[in-house]
Design a protein around this motif. Sequence first.
Motif, PDB file in Angstrom:
ATOM      1  N   ASP A 183      10.793   2.973  -2.257  1.00 31.02           N
ATOM      2  CA  ASP A 183      10.413   4.107  -3.084  1.00 31.02           C
ATOM      3  C   ASP A 183       9.591   3.609  -4.268  1.00 31.02           C
ATOM      4  N   THR A 184       9.152   4.536  -5.103  1.00 35.86           N
ATOM      5  CA  THR A 184       8.266   4.138  -6.204  1.00 35.86           C
ATOM      6  C   THR A 184       9.009   3.470  -7.349  1.00 35.86           C
ATOM      7  N   PRO A 233       5.871  12.995  -3.110  1.00 33.89           N
ATOM      8  CA  PRO A 233       5.517  11.764  -3.819  1.00 33.89           C
ATOM      9  C   PRO A 233       5.234  10.599  -2.866  1.00 33.89           C
ATOM     10  N   ASP A 234       4.851   9.499  -3.460  1.00 34.82           N
ATOM     11  CA  ASP A 234       4.515   8.291  -2.707  1.00 34.82           C
ATOM     12  C   ASP A 234       5.759   7.509  -2.278  1.00 34.82           C
ATOM     13  N   GLU A 279       6.082   3.138  -0.854  1.00 35.79           N
ATOM     14  CA  GLU A 279       5.267   1.927  -0.730  1.00 35.79           C
ATOM     15  C   GLU A 279       5.667   1.126   0.500  1.00 35.79           C
ATOM     16  N   THR A 333       0.861  -1.169   0.000  1.00 35.91           N
ATOM     17  CA  THR A 333       0.000   0.000   0.000  1.00 35.91           C
ATOM     18  C   THR A 333       0.902   1.226   0.000  1.00 35.91           C
ATOM     19  N   ARG A 334       0.349   2.362  -0.411  1.00 40.38           N
ATOM     20  CA  ARG A 334       1.174   3.562  -0.561  1.00 40.38           C
ATOM     21  C   ARG A 334       0.873   4.594   0.525  1.00 40.38           C
ATOM     22  N   PHE A 335       1.932   5.311   0.914  1.00 41.81           N
ATOM     23  CA  PHE A 335       1.855   6.444   1.828  1.00 41.81           C
ATOM     24  C   PHE A 335       2.608   7.600   1.190  1.00 41.81           C
ATOM     25  N   CYS A 336       2.415   8.795   1.747  1.00 37.14           N
ATOM     26  CA  CYS A 336       3.185   9.948   1.302  1.00 37.14           C
ATOM     27  C   CYS A 336       4.589   9.875   1.889  1.00 37.14           C
ATOM     28  N   ARG A 337       5.594   9.930   1.021  1.00 40.59           N
ATOM     29  CA  ARG A 337       6.985   9.873   1.469  1.00 40.59           C
ATOM     30  C   ARG A 337       7.337  11.038   2.396  1.00 40.59           C
TER      31      ARG A 337
END
Length: 429
Positions: free
Chosen positions: A87-88, A59-60, A62, A31-35
């Motif tokens: 990272d993405t 950016p995101d 993971e 799932t993604r979060f804000c970096r």
Amino acid sequence: MNTRLRALFCDHLSIMRGKYLPGSKIGTGTTRFCRSNFGVHYDKDLLDAPGAMMMQGLPDMELHWVAEEIRDSWDRATKIVVGDLYDTEGQPLPMCGRGALKRAVTDWQAHGLTPKVGIELEAFALVADENGRLTPYDTPGAHVYGTGPFTDPLRFNDAIWEKADELGFSLDLITSEFDSPQFEYTLTFDDAVHAVDDIVLFRLMAREIALEHGVVLSFMPKPIAEAGGSGMHINFSFIDGDGGNALSDGPRGGPDHLNDLASGCIAGLTHHHKGLAGLIAPTANSYQRLQPGSLSGFLCNWGGDHRNVTTRISSEGGAKARLEHRMADASANPYVAVAAVLQAARLGLENGYALPPIETGDGFEKWDAKDTTATDLKGAVADLRADTSLQTAVGQLLCDNHIFMKEKEVKKTRDLEGDQLRDFYVWFI
């Protein structure tokens, strides 16, 4: 309610961040979060910290987890898991504390050794008065090594023990400490990453169960100025290729039975004593605990069964031989704290640092130690900045981010005293 997944990571402030996700995510997943979470401070100030990419569009990142590490939770109809951050582009995020600990384990495995870790946590129990002000939990008959209702009238620790047992946490003990209302929680030894997964989840569970009983359980280093401090003692040993305890020099323990591995580890911990403080005692409140004669990790020293040294050698040998490092507190990310201790120990072994003489003083009125930690967060961060080899070992961008945030914290807490300083941290630690 259908069963859901609570996916978590421990951030740079030692706060557990996460999401509730639908049951379809129970299994290996992401799932993604804000970096830019890595630029958020306790007061929710969003800062352009190294690695946080706040000025590059926020950016995101993971969170990745594996099915085998999903476990039952203390919440109804909920599974829970701790994951690793990427990272993405699919590369490990350098600021991820769990990743830093995995790197430390890998570095030791290159020596044919697997770190085993056991952590002791201490915490104070607080309750709100009629005005909402936090005050010490009333434990009228509490004393050191206390058990039962005079030590814990609301029996919230019974609820913690019951749920921990149900969920498979390997509790070694719960007891009251010398100061009231302070409690100690110890989990048994395990492989390093699993041990820290257990401690961050146990700490979260204990705080949430205590809150259901009207208790704010704080793992802050010193939430009550008149009382003692709370540490996060890191005990560690190593398993060799034959399954034996590599720190053991036979059935007897203590400083008279050190092998080369133990000596090298202690030398590394003393050599990096000042730099370690900036990582593992990382709040302004930490330096209210780190004081002379406080049974903490203030003094740069080592010894045997002696609670006023920073690195304590167990008197137990054989399979139970271990070293105990007593500086850290739970305002540190436990993954980063354990990684830093293991890396400092490794640097001592690999670089052949000289082992200083054993402490012969009592630690209250006299001591041999010439060096100490800094006396405040500002000095500790400067000491960490100067310790470039420790930064490199733990992770450069992680340390860059940490130093930036802590230098901001020095300014944020400079004029805070008493309850104001406590309340800057207490709801998060």
